[in-house]
Design a protein around this motif. Sequence first.
Motif, PDB file in Angstrom:
ATOM      1  N   LEU A   1       0.826  -1.207   0.000  1.00 28.27           N
ATOM      2  CA  LEU A   1       0.000   0.000   0.000  1.00 28.27           C
ATOM      3  C   LEU A   1       0.861   1.258   0.000  1.00 28.27           C
ATOM      4  CD1 LEU A   1      -2.795  -1.038   2.535  1.00 28.27           C
ATOM      5  CD2 LEU A   1      -2.978  -0.880   0.044  1.00 28.27           C
ATOM      6  N   ARG A   2       1.950   1.231   0.795  1.00 23.41           N
ATOM      7  CA  ARG A   2       2.828   2.389   0.846  1.00 23.41           C
ATOM      8  C   ARG A   2       3.514   2.618  -0.506  1.00 23.41           C
ATOM      9  NH1 ARG A   2       4.886   1.238   5.221  1.00 23.41           N
ATOM     10  NH2 ARG A   2       6.662   0.005   4.516  1.00 23.41           N
ATOM     11  N   SER A   3       3.974   1.516  -1.124  1.00 22.72           N
ATOM     12  CA  SER A   3       4.649   1.643  -2.422  1.00 22.72           C
ATOM     13  C   SER A   3       3.687   2.114  -3.504  1.00 22.72           C
ATOM     14  CB  SER A   3       5.254   0.289  -2.824  1.00 22.72           C
ATOM     15  OG  SER A   3       6.232  -0.115  -1.895  1.00 22.72           O
ATOM     16  N   ILE A   4       2.467   1.541  -3.496  1.00 23.44           N
ATOM     17  CA  ILE A   4       1.488   1.927  -4.511  1.00 23.44           C
ATOM     18  C   ILE A   4       1.108   3.394  -4.348  1.00 23.44           C
ATOM     19  CG2 ILE A   4      -0.890   1.579  -5.277  1.00 23.44           C
ATOM     20  CD1 ILE A   4      -0.554  -1.370  -4.768  1.00 23.44           C
ATOM     21  N   SER A   5       0.871   3.809  -3.096  1.00 24.91           N
ATOM     22  CA  SER A   5       0.488   5.209  -2.884  1.00 24.91           C
ATOM     23  C   SER A   5       1.603   6.150  -3.320  1.00 24.91           C
ATOM     24  CB  SER A   5       0.152   5.432  -1.408  1.00 24.91           C
ATOM     25  OG  SER A   5       1.282   5.186  -0.592  1.00 24.91           O
ATOM     26  N   HIS A   6       2.849   5.762  -3.041  1.00 28.76           N
ATOM     27  CA  HIS A   6       3.978   6.609  -3.449  1.00 28.76           C
ATOM     28  C   HIS A   6       4.111   6.642  -4.968  1.00 28.76           C
ATOM     29  CE1 HIS A   6       8.250   7.160  -4.616  1.00 28.76           C
ATOM     30  NE2 HIS A   6       8.212   8.117  -3.705  1.00 28.76           N
ATOM     31  N   ASP A   7       4.026   5.443  -5.575  1.00 25.44           N
ATOM     32  CA  ASP A   7       4.235   5.370  -7.027  1.00 25.44           C
ATOM     33  C   ASP A   7       3.064   5.969  -7.805  1.00 25.44           C
ATOM     34  OD1 ASP A   7       6.678   4.240  -6.690  1.00 25.44           O
ATOM     35  OD2 ASP A   7       5.976   2.181  -6.868  1.00 25.44           O
ATOM     36  N   LEU A   8       1.872   5.927  -7.229  1.00 25.81           N
ATOM     37  CA  LEU A   8       0.739   6.574  -7.890  1.00 25.81           C
ATOM     38  C   LEU A   8       0.804   8.092  -7.754  1.00 25.81           C
ATOM     39  CD1 LEU A   8      -2.279   4.282  -6.902  1.00 25.81           C
ATOM     40  CD2 LEU A   8      -1.221   4.502  -9.149  1.00 25.81           C
ATOM     41  N   ARG A   9       1.277   8.544  -6.606  1.00 24.46           N
ATOM     42  CA  ARG A   9       1.312   9.983  -6.363  1.00 24.46           C
ATOM     43  C   ARG A   9       2.257  10.704  -7.331  1.00 24.46           C
ATOM     44  NH1 ARG A   9       3.185   9.875  -1.588  1.00 24.46           N
ATOM     45  NH2 ARG A   9       1.177   9.569  -0.540  1.00 24.46           N
ATOM     46  N   THR A  10       3.413  10.079  -7.627  1.00 21.48           N
ATOM     47  CA  THR A  10       4.404  10.738  -8.478  1.00 21.48           C
ATOM     48  C   THR A  10       3.880  11.032  -9.884  1.00 21.48           C
ATOM     49  OG1 THR A  10       6.187   9.702  -7.210  1.00 21.48           O
ATOM     50  CG2 THR A  10       6.751  10.568  -9.387  1.00 21.48           C
ATOM     51  N   PRO A  11       3.388  10.012 -10.637  1.00 22.40           N
ATOM     52  CA  PRO A  11       2.873  10.330 -11.978  1.00 22.40           C
ATOM     53  C   PRO A  11       1.596  11.162 -11.949  1.00 22.40           C
ATOM     54  CG  PRO A  11       2.454   8.034 -11.454  1.00 22.40           C
ATOM     55  CD  PRO A  11       3.342   8.557 -10.370  1.00 22.40           C
ATOM     56  N   LEU A  12       0.733  10.928 -10.944  1.00 22.72           N
ATOM     57  CA  LEU A  12      -0.494  11.721 -10.871  1.00 22.72           C
ATOM     58  C   LEU A  12      -0.185  13.194 -10.621  1.00 22.72           C
ATOM     59  CD1 LEU A  12      -2.867   9.365  -8.835  1.00 22.72           C
ATOM     60  CD2 LEU A  12      -3.060  10.000 -11.245  1.00 22.72           C
ATOM     61  N   THR A  13       0.836  13.452  -9.798  1.00 24.92           N
ATOM     62  CA  THR A  13       1.251  14.839  -9.565  1.00 24.92           C
ATOM     63  C   THR A  13       1.755  15.462 -10.860  1.00 24.92           C
ATOM     64  OG1 THR A  13       1.847  14.345  -7.274  1.00 24.92           O
ATOM     65  CG2 THR A  13       2.775  16.339  -8.239  1.00 24.92           C
ATOM     66  N   GLY A  14       2.550  14.687 -11.631  1.00 26.78           N
ATOM     67  CA  GLY A  14       3.038  15.186 -12.915  1.00 26.78           C
ATOM     68  C   GLY A  14       1.916  15.451 -13.895  1.00 26.78           C
ATOM     69  N   ILE A  15       0.954  14.503 -13.956  1.00 30.51           N
ATOM     70  CA  ILE A  15      -0.182  14.676 -14.864  1.00 30.51           C
ATOM     71  C   ILE A  15      -1.011  15.893 -14.459  1.00 30.51           C
ATOM     72  CG2 ILE A  15      -2.364  13.643 -15.588  1.00 30.51           C
ATOM     73  CD1 ILE A  15      -1.005  10.921 -15.433  1.00 30.51           C
ATOM     74  N   ALA A  16      -1.272  16.009 -13.146  1.00 30.72           N
ATOM     75  CA  ALA A  16      -2.077  17.127 -12.665  1.00 30.72           C
ATOM     76  C   ALA A  16      -1.376  18.464 -12.936  1.00 30.72           C
ATOM     77  CB  ALA A  16      -2.344  16.975 -11.165  1.00 30.72           C
ATOM     78  N   GLY A  17      -0.064  18.507 -12.705  1.00 28.95           N
ATOM     79  CA  GLY A  17       0.681  19.743 -12.921  1.00 28.95           C
ATOM     80  C   GLY A  17       0.723  20.148 -14.380  1.00 28.95           C
ATOM     81  N   ALA A  18       1.035  19.179 -15.262  1.00 26.75           N
ATOM     82  CA  ALA A  18       1.137  19.481 -16.690  1.00 26.75           C
ATOM     83  C   ALA A  18      -0.221  19.880 -17.265  1.00 26.75           C
ATOM     84  CB  ALA A  18       1.705  18.273 -17.426  1.00 26.75           C
TER      85      ALA A  18
END
Length: 375
Positions: free
Chosen positions: A149-166
């Motif tokens: 759960l910790r790895s998934i939340s971390h790995d999901l947050r990184t690309p989602l943050t990039g997608i949201a920012g772009a």
Amino acid sequence: MERFLRLYQIRYAGRLAGIMLITSLFSFLLHGLGIGKENILMLFIVGVLLVAYCTNGYQYGVIASIVSVMVFNYLFTEPVRTFSISNQDDVILLIFFLVAALISSNLTVRFRNQVEVARKNEQLAEQLTMEQERIKFAMEKEQMRSNLLRSISHDLRTPLTGIAGASSLIAESGDKMDRESIVSLGKDINEQADWLIQLVENILNMTKIDSGKLVVEKKPEAVEDVINNALSYVKGRRKQRRVEIDIPEEMLLVEMDGKMIVQVIINLLDNAIKHTKEDGFIRIKTEAAPEGVWFSVEDNGTGIEEVIKDRIFDEFVTFRPVNRDTGKGIGLGLAICKAIVTAHGGTIEALNREEGGACFRFYLPFDGHLPEKEQ
């Protein structure tokens, strides 16, 4: 409870009577064959030991000892068939026999009780061991769940943050940006979305594998098409890395589940990308064998650490990335590769290249038989 206790007492009394009867009859038979009464006494001692072993409690051994003395006195001491004793030597003999029988039965009962205690202790130790293993497994499972759960939340947050920012930047300032910048942001969004798709696909595949619902639907697939399909999924993530394809000129058709093997190659390519620098080298190679086809993905990256080499295809095992940006991953990709290849009747292995870097290769057989390992 009293009923069961009474039943046990009746059973033990029956064993006592049976052993004494058999001992008496056998001793009478030996006496008829000319065996001396000193040797016959040894037979009665054996009978007392059997009673002590086959019953529960000291009282049965004491009773067996007294009965043996009385039977021996009645049958084998002068005058016979009476309870009188005319010879003082026989009196001493019977006294020593009684003492020896009591001591022997007492020791036998103690030994039997110790054996029973040891057996119960062994059972208790086994139960404790099983309980400890169960607790350990539950703790490991919970720890694995937390890590996942910790790895998934971390790995999901990184690309989602990039997608949201772009996407936010395009939405807010798109009319002020040149086309090249918009296209660049769009590529970044597409790259992050592709990685999310692959992550979700790996999680879904692992769920199917763990639940035993992984179904392989084989049909003839062209090796070249499968490789090109896999390359199209990692096109945005490979960046400046040089990718070479080395496949035979003749068309190779292999019975496989094309979608699953594409996922295997994607995972191996993604692993190679993570562990090579941006100017790194990656080669995809296929070799025809008499019984099937070898697929390999080679790179000139960091190679495989010896400490994890034997368990690299286990779940949640990751090794050192080249840099922080390529360190994404929850350690499921290679485990999924092994499960899929094994489901196809194949085999997969990981090697360090002599020139530096790693080589992951897997074999898909035509008829389900594996080739002999190379020496």
